[in-house]
Design a protein around this motif. Sequence first.
Motif, PDB file in Angstrom:
ATOM      1  N   ALA A   1       0.924  -1.354   0.304  1.00 39.75           N
ATOM      2  CA  ALA A   1      -0.065  -0.022   0.000  1.00 39.75           C
ATOM      3  C   ALA A   1       0.877   1.110  -0.187  1.00 39.75           C
ATOM      4  N   ALA A   2       2.063   1.188   0.659  1.00 35.92           N
ATOM      5  CA  ALA A   2       2.721   2.312   0.793  1.00 35.92           C
ATOM      6  C   ALA A   2       3.691   2.574  -0.544  1.00 35.92           C
ATOM      7  N   GLU A   3       4.060   1.447  -1.109  1.00 39.34           N
ATOM      8  CA  GLU A   3       5.176   1.605  -2.241  1.00 39.34           C
ATOM      9  C   GLU A   3       4.335   1.374  -3.807  1.00 39.34           C
ATOM     10  N   GLN A   4       3.438   0.637  -3.516  1.00 40.72           N
ATOM     11  CA  GLN A   4       2.791   0.231  -4.805  1.00 40.72           C
ATOM     12  C   GLN A   4       1.332   0.103  -4.699  1.00 40.72           C
ATOM     13  N   PRO A   5       0.834   1.651  -4.376  1.00 36.02           N
ATOM     14  CA  PRO A   5      -0.608   1.404  -4.397  1.00 36.02           C
ATOM     15  C   PRO A   5      -1.437   1.165  -5.401  1.00 36.02           C
ATOM     16  N   VAL A   6      -1.065   1.477  -6.651  1.00 37.06           N
ATOM     17  CA  VAL A   6      -1.827   0.883  -7.771  1.00 37.06           C
ATOM     18  C   VAL A   6      -2.075  -0.509  -7.633  1.00 37.06           C
ATOM     19  N   THR A   7      -0.950  -1.301  -7.212  1.00 39.05           N
ATOM     20  CA  THR A   7      -1.130  -2.950  -7.308  1.00 39.05           C
ATOM     21  C   THR A   7      -2.070  -3.092  -6.109  1.00 39.05           C
ATOM     22  N   LEU A   8      -2.232  -2.461  -4.981  1.00 35.95           N
ATOM     23  CA  LEU A   8      -3.179  -2.657  -3.804  1.00 35.95           C
ATOM     24  C   LEU A   8      -4.622  -2.646  -4.532  1.00 35.95           C
ATOM     25  N   ALA A   9      -4.700  -1.507  -5.160  1.00 38.47           N
ATOM     26  CA  ALA A   9      -6.013  -1.192  -5.956  1.00 38.47           C
ATOM     27  C   ALA A   9      -6.478  -2.370  -6.821  1.00 38.47           C
ATOM     28  N   ALA A  10      -5.587  -2.671  -7.728  1.00 41.97           N
ATOM     29  CA  ALA A  10      -5.759  -3.818  -8.425  1.00 41.97           C
ATOM     30  C   ALA A  10      -5.985  -5.307  -7.772  1.00 41.97           C
ATOM     31  N   MET A  11      -5.299  -5.555  -6.681  1.00 45.98           N
ATOM     32  CA  MET A  11      -5.433  -6.811  -5.820  1.00 45.98           C
ATOM     33  C   MET A  11      -6.890  -6.668  -5.280  1.00 45.98           C
ATOM     34  N   GLU A  12      -7.343  -5.633  -5.066  1.00 53.97           N
ATOM     35  CA  GLU A  12      -8.953  -5.508  -4.387  1.00 53.97           C
ATOM     36  C   GLU A  12      -9.812  -5.155  -5.519  1.00 53.97           C
ATOM     37  N   SER A  13      -9.373  -4.833  -6.488  1.00 52.79           N
ATOM     38  CA  SER A  13     -10.263  -4.350  -7.543  1.00 52.79           C
ATOM     39  C   SER A  13     -11.121  -3.166  -7.250  1.00 52.79           C
ATOM     40  N   LEU A  14     -10.403  -2.100  -6.539  1.00 50.74           N
ATOM     41  CA  LEU A  14     -11.002  -1.018  -6.133  1.00 50.74           C
ATOM     42  C   LEU A  14     -10.641   0.063  -7.197  1.00 50.74           C
ATOM     43  N   PHE A  15     -11.775   0.290  -7.986  1.00 49.78           N
ATOM     44  CA  PHE A  15     -11.642   1.061  -9.245  1.00 49.78           C
ATOM     45  C   PHE A  15     -11.854   2.611  -8.762  1.00 49.78           C
ATOM     46  N   ALA A  16     -12.540   3.219  -7.719  1.00 54.28           N
ATOM     47  CA  ALA A  16     -12.801   4.359  -7.523  1.00 54.28           C
ATOM     48  C   ALA A  16     -12.068   4.756  -5.926  1.00 54.28           C
TER      49      ALA A  16
ATOM     50  N   ALA B   1       1.969 -11.719  -6.224  1.00 54.96           N
ATOM     51  CA  ALA B   1       2.875 -10.958  -5.884  1.00 54.96           C
ATOM     52  C   ALA B   1       3.030  -9.811  -6.984  1.00 54.96           C
ATOM     53  N   ALA B   2       3.398  -8.600  -6.550  1.00 53.78           N
ATOM     54  CA  ALA B   2       3.629  -7.381  -7.325  1.00 53.78           C
ATOM     55  C   ALA B   2       4.405  -7.723  -8.608  1.00 53.78           C
ATOM     56  N   ASN B   3       4.060  -7.091  -9.833  1.00 58.18           N
ATOM     57  CA  ASN B   3       4.637  -7.343 -10.919  1.00 58.18           C
ATOM     58  C   ASN B   3       6.186  -6.963 -10.984  1.00 58.18           C
ATOM     59  N   PRO B   4       7.298  -7.758 -11.394  1.00 58.26           N
ATOM     60  CA  PRO B   4       8.436  -7.300 -11.573  1.00 58.26           C
ATOM     61  C   PRO B   4       8.760  -6.046 -12.516  1.00 58.26           C
ATOM     62  N   GLY B   5       7.669  -5.757 -13.353  1.00 61.03           N
ATOM     63  CA  GLY B   5       7.657  -4.746 -14.290  1.00 61.03           C
ATOM     64  C   GLY B   5       7.603  -3.560 -13.555  1.00 61.03           C
ATOM     65  N   TRP B   6       7.201  -3.373 -12.528  1.00 61.22           N
ATOM     66  CA  TRP B   6       7.330  -2.203 -11.567  1.00 61.22           C
ATOM     67  C   TRP B   6       8.428  -1.512 -11.701  1.00 61.22           C
ATOM     68  N   PHE B   7       9.509  -2.244 -11.339  1.00 66.30           N
ATOM     69  CA  PHE B   7      10.800  -1.751 -11.502  1.00 66.30           C
ATOM     70  C   PHE B   7      11.311  -1.025 -12.820  1.00 66.30           C
ATOM     71  N   MET B   8      11.017  -1.688 -13.858  1.00 58.30           N
ATOM     72  CA  MET B   8      11.154  -1.430 -15.021  1.00 58.30           C
ATOM     73  C   MET B   8      10.268  -0.116 -15.542  1.00 58.30           C
ATOM     74  N   ALA B   9       8.996  -0.144 -15.143  1.00 57.16           N
ATOM     75  CA  ALA B   9       8.194   1.128 -15.336  1.00 57.16           C
ATOM     76  C   ALA B   9       8.761   2.312 -14.733  1.00 57.16           C
ATOM     77  N   SER B  10       9.445   2.237 -13.266  1.00 63.79           N
ATOM     78  CA  SER B  10       9.764   3.207 -12.720  1.00 63.79           C
ATOM     79  C   SER B  10      11.115   3.791 -12.864  1.00 63.79           C
ATOM     80  N   CYS B  11      12.070   2.915 -13.408  1.00 65.00           N
ATOM     81  CA  CYS B  11      13.433   3.173 -13.696  1.00 65.00           C
ATOM     82  C   CYS B  11      13.923   3.129 -15.005  1.00 65.00           C
ATOM     83  N   ALA B  12      13.335   2.357 -15.924  1.00 64.55           N
ATOM     84  CA  ALA B  12      13.775   2.183 -17.211  1.00 64.55           C
ATOM     85  C   ALA B  12      12.416   1.977 -18.023  1.00 64.55           C
TER      86      ALA B  12
END
Length: 459
Positions: free
Chosen positions: A246-261, A379-390
Amino acid sequence: MDSALLVHRLHFAFTVTFHYLFPQLTMGLAPLVVVLKTLALRRGNETYNQAARFWARIFGINFVLGVVTGIPMEFQFGTNWSHFSRFAGGVIGQTLAMEGMFAFFLESSFLGLFLYGEKRLGPRGHWWSAVAVFLGSWLSGFFIIATDAWMQHPVGYAKAADGSVQLSSFWALVLNPWAWWQYAHNMSGAVITGAFVMASVGAFYLLWGKFEEYGRIFVRVGVVAGLIFSVLQLFPTGDGQGRLIAAEQPVTLAAMESLFASQPGAPLVLIGQPNVDERKIDNPVVIPQALSFLTYRVWKAEVKGLDAFPPDAWPTNIDLLYYSYHIMVGLGTLFIAFMIVAAFLLRGGRLFSSRWMLWILLLALPFPYIANTARQKSAANPGWFMASCAPSMDIRSEFQQATGCLPCWASWECTWCSEYCSCFWCAARLSTARKRKADRRTSNRAAVAAVEERCFSAA
């Protein structure tokens, strides 16, 4: 998603999923074998020693299959994700090398001593070899998880002149807070698998009416360990990792719970089907405000939904992430319920005669494997690192068409099938060889006894 990338992902996902069927049992059985050896030393009961030897053989066969299925996964960093390997190899190569050079050799060397050196080592030396196997298997798991954790929460690195990343702080890498929470959560899940497998085998013996002394030991140790680690899986390990997401990847938490709004006092969805097209949950069963409290310890706290992030930052498969996460949590809740009931019956001395509970323990064997597989997928997508750093780099290998990597995939599958068949054949031969050897000893003793009887009768 283009077809080549899909094949790369399916190939690697199959390898990881199939491989982890084996390490989770070895890492889960390792501390339980130490428990059995400790009870044997403290109580001077040879039955516990025999029980430890039995599970050590299962550990050894499972360990071999884990090695065979794990090696191709290392190769696929080059065959499937060569660009990523060149980009991040200066960091992840450190932990992967340490896993192979230190933890794996520690585990495998002392496993040989444990399996074949009991007479030379003596009781205490044999106990120490069991402890070394346990430490080696858990250290191996840590280095692998530290590698994955760096891709979720990159720390201790610096950009090089060629655009790659290099390790700048070894201690930042191994003390990554993400790694420690993920490690604790993963290892508790592994012990749950080991505990359920042990309890299931014990329940089978008790229901069968044979080897009942061993069955009681297996059920008792399995239920106690299963209860402890099922609770730890929920809190604090699962809760700690969830709050970190929730602190580092809030978009992942929202997807895990399917919280759209985004909303204050966000509810926790127990059951429902995510409808990504309409951005809602169909047929939801929810606990009001529970997600806000679990995430921030405040009932009215606002939790960011997927609408707070651009669609290109969303996980690529929200449905898979949602269902995997909820399968994991649902099964984990059932594990706690099963083990509480089993522990209550055990304390009252009624578990070994409660056939209905023994059947539950027997049939529950595959569910920890399902839960751990679902945990991998959630588990969170390893692509998170690529999206943020490369974000502009393509991490896959240079296959432009799916037809270019399908032959590679097919060759891997044929190789694996031949290796698996060879390992199972060797395990079967080992089992039958032990039986033939025992039969020969029995027949030899009978022949000697017959000769002695004739000699004494003639005298």
